[in-house]
Design an enzyme around this catalytic site. Structure first.
Site, PDB file in Angstrom:
ATOM      1  N   LYS A 163     -12.035 -73.034 -25.795  1.00 19.13           N
ATOM      2  CA  LYS A 163     -12.741 -72.425 -24.672  1.00 19.13           C
ATOM      3  C   LYS A 163     -13.435 -73.515 -23.856  1.00 19.13           C
ATOM      4  CE  LYS A 163     -13.828 -67.828 -26.531  1.00 19.13           C
ATOM      5  NZ  LYS A 163     -14.911 -66.917 -26.970  1.00 19.13           N
ATOM      6  N   GLU A 191     -15.242 -50.868 -32.352  1.00 19.52           N
ATOM      7  CA  GLU A 191     -16.256 -49.834 -32.131  1.00 19.52           C
ATOM      8  C   GLU A 191     -16.084 -48.640 -33.059  1.00 19.52           C
ATOM      9  OE1 GLU A 191     -15.885 -52.348 -28.518  1.00 19.52           O
ATOM     10  OE2 GLU A 191     -14.419 -51.223 -29.710  1.00 19.52           O
ATOM     11  N   ARG A 204     -14.501 -45.670 -26.902  1.00 23.78           N
ATOM     12  CA  ARG A 204     -13.398 -45.937 -27.818  1.00 23.78           C
ATOM     13  C   ARG A 204     -13.650 -45.329 -29.197  1.00 23.78           C
ATOM     14  NH1 ARG A 204     -11.466 -51.994 -26.236  1.00 23.78           N
ATOM     15  NH2 ARG A 204      -9.912 -51.478 -27.798  1.00 23.78           N
TER      16      ARG A 204
END
Length: 643
Positions: A285, A371, A399
């Site tokens: 990253k 989730e 979700r």
């Protein structure tokens, strides 16, 4: 006046067709220029930085090797797709990222043929890619599907559900696992790169197919043993046994910044006759920009920043953010209550759970992008006597709706839902707006649903939720800074299902405004205007939409000519519940005028928050006009409405 970076080669590339005219030796220069262009762009616009910098070479290599857009490239989440947008015909608009009328910060089907699937939530790419691949197979049309998914997104069960079903796609599906954080890969070097090129090469695959045909002629036990020997031999050398068991041919890990490795492997896989393939790519990253390399989390999503120094534009101070008020309040409450736990789904800083985790690390759980698991995990904790807080963005909590119903509400378990980013969210647009939580939660039996009007109310609701053990309870709050309300030193438990009068008198008046959540300040401004017109106005901060304060509504409805509800949520929330109450009790028949104000029945695009509220019709002038319009249809209020 500043100028952009020098990008002579990138200037010749408008689409991947142009890119594919370059020589392999030019791809390094192109990648460097593309990275410089992205840094300069995000410095001017703000947005996601680190993830996009990490996939520059991968983006170039994919578009160079594959025939996009006929070959469908699906980015998981999509916040790493800025380099992709620059080389797919959108460079001239790239500095409109995340602005009203500008480019989305995520992939978007209506934006370009190179965005075949819109994405801003995680872990959807393999399922979508499988759909594209199977459709092409059934239709007999050419084209492969390439799904690029990060290792963090692989923490969601949906990714594995898709992989378990992927064998039917044959060699039309290619999954690229972008491993940039979890360090699930063995060391990446020359040997692993050589092995990746070897096992993806046509010669190796041809020899392997010959061996497989020979093995099929063996007795079944020997045939199966030979198959396992092949899989585990490559698994021992390279990793990837899990993916092999799911039916994928595994290649990797390879250095995702080394184009001399990437391009040959992608070409080999493109031309392979094998079934679905997973390429394990290791990236960094923030690659190529020192500030982002040194602080990947800090530079994941950024405000406008100075490209030379990396210094981000600082906020001007002011009230604390709502999520920080929640996190700090919960951490303080947990000092005296060892039952309090906090759960987040890969959003510790975004939800304020990072502050709780710092104070109580053993009782803080980041479950990854999962989730559904987070909610049922919280239900298990609650069933065993703990006091769990599931802190999840409104848009992501969608979700886990079945888990809320089946695992929490039906069993009446005291799970506390701290719902961040409720309502409109500005630059993140429709995919991240928390529009529906009031509606989908307030329909559930046993559920308590609250919404604070400011940060002081949020602290009170956090304490109320901690002390509530009679079933599930939720409180939703907006993104951004609070109003500056003073948070009391000593918190008191709110009476469940009871609102409060914050202006005027419940005994009588011309107009009653019932506000739920953070639109209360706009209701106050509207009341100032209405009272200047001689219209006595009462404002109630409802606090609760479930259970509804029926007594307060009944009182206001029978002592005012017009009742207006306002909330930052979709149809089906406070307004719908008030209308139902009025219908059930015959209040409408008595001549009462009820008007409901809520989010419009559209997916609102990205824009500055104040413009979004104007579009939604939820600012003070809209409240005033709603009241006056109602009065125009009420003979008792005609003269006042004309004033």
């Amino acid at each position: 006046m500043t100028t952009g970076p020098d990008t002579p080669l990138l200037d010749t590339v408008d689409t991947p067709t142009d890119l594919r005219q370059l020589k392999p030796g030019q791809l390094r220069q192109l990648s460097d220029e593309l990275r410089a262009e992205m840094i300069d762009t995000v410095g001017a616009t703000g947005g996601h930085l680190g993830s996009g910098l990490g996939v520059v070479e991968l983006t170039v290599a994919i578009h160079y090797v594959f025939n996009t857009p006929e070959d469908r490239l699906i980015w998981d989440v999509g916040h790493q797709a800025y380099p992709h947008k620059i080389i797919t015909g959108r460079r001239d608009r790239i500095r409109t990222l995340r602005q009203g009328g500008g480019l989305s910060g995520f992939t978007k089907r209506s934006e370009s043929e190179y965005d075949p699937f819109g994405a801003a939530h995680s872990s959807t790419s393999i399922s979508a890619g499988l759909g594209f691949a199977i459709a092409n197979k059934l239709n007999g049309t050419p084209g492969k599907a390439i799904a690029v998914i990060g290792d963090g997104a692989m923490s969601a069960g949906m990714a594995y559900e898709a992989m378990n079903n992927a064998e039917q796609a044959g060699n039309r599906l290619i999954v690229i696992l972008n491993d940039n954080d979890m360090s699930i890969a063995p060391p990446v070097g020359g040997l692993s790169g050589y092995l990746a090129r070897l096992v993806s090469s046509g010669k190796f695959l041809g020899l392997r197919e010959l061996a497989k045909r020979f093995a099929r002629k063996l007795p079944k036990p020997l045939h199966m043993a030979a198959k396992k020997t092949d899989e585990y031999a490559r698994g021992m050398a390279m990793g990837g046994t899990l993916f092999e068991e799911l039916g994928f041919y595994y290649v990797g890990p390879i250095d995702g910044h080394d184009l001399d490795q990437l391009v040959p492997v992608l070409e080999n896989v493109r031309d392979a006759a094998e079934g679905p393939c997973l390429i394990h790519v290791v990236t960094q990253k923030g690659k190529g920009y020192a500030p982002a390399e040194e602080s990947a989390d800090k530079y994941h999503g950024v405000a406008k920043f100075d490209v030379i120094t990396g210094e981000q534009k600082k906020s001007s101070g002011g009230p604390p953010a709502y999520q920080n008020v929640f996190g700090e309040t919960l951490a303080k409450l947990a000092e005296s209550d060892p039952r309090i736990c906090a759960i987040t789904a890969a959003m510790p800083s975004g939800t304020g759970v990072d502050k709780f985790a710092k104070a109580h690390p053993a009782r803080s759980f980041d479950v990854g992008i999962a989730e559904q698991h987070a909610v049922t995990f919280a239900a298990g904790l609650a069933a065993q006597g703990m006091r769990p807080f599931a802190a999840i963005y409104s848009t992501f909590l969608q979700r886990a709706f079945d888990q809320i119903v089946h695992d929490v509400a039906i069993q009446n378990l005291p799970v506390r839902f701290a719902i961040d980013r409720a309502g409109l969210v500005g630059a993140d647009g429709a995919t991240h707006a928390g529009s529906f939580d009031i509606t989908y939660l307030s329909t559930l039996p046993n559920m308590v649903v609250m919404a604070p009007s400011d940060e002081a109310e949020l602290a009170l609701m956090t304490y109320t939720a901690a002390e509530y053990d009679d079933g599930p309870i939720a409180f939703r709050y907006p993104r951004g800074a609070g109003t500056g309300a003073e948070i009391p030193e000593t918190l008191e438990k709110l009476e469940i299902g009871k609102g409060r009068i914050v202006r005027g008198d419940a005994k009588g008046g011309k107009v009653a405004i019932l506000s739920l959540g953070a639109r209360l300040a706009e209701a106050e401004k509207a009341a100032d205007t209405l009272e200047a017109k001689g219209l006595a106005t009462t404002i109630a901060d409802m606090r609760f939409v479930k259970p509804l304060d029926s007594a307060l509504i009944r009182k206001l409805a029978t002592t005012h000519d017009v009742v207006v509800t306002i909330e930052e949520g979709s149809i089906g929330g406070l307004g719908a519940h008030v209308l139902t109450l009025a219908s059930d009790e015959g209040l409408v028949d008595a001549g009462l005028k009820i008007r409901t104000m809520r989010l419009p029945d559209i997916f609102q695009d990205q824009d500055a928050p104040e413009k979004q509220y104007d579009e939604a019709g939820l600012n003070a002038p809209h409240i005033v006009e709603t009241v006056l319009s109602a009065l125009r249809h009420n003979s008792a209020g005609v003269e006042e409405a004309r004033a």
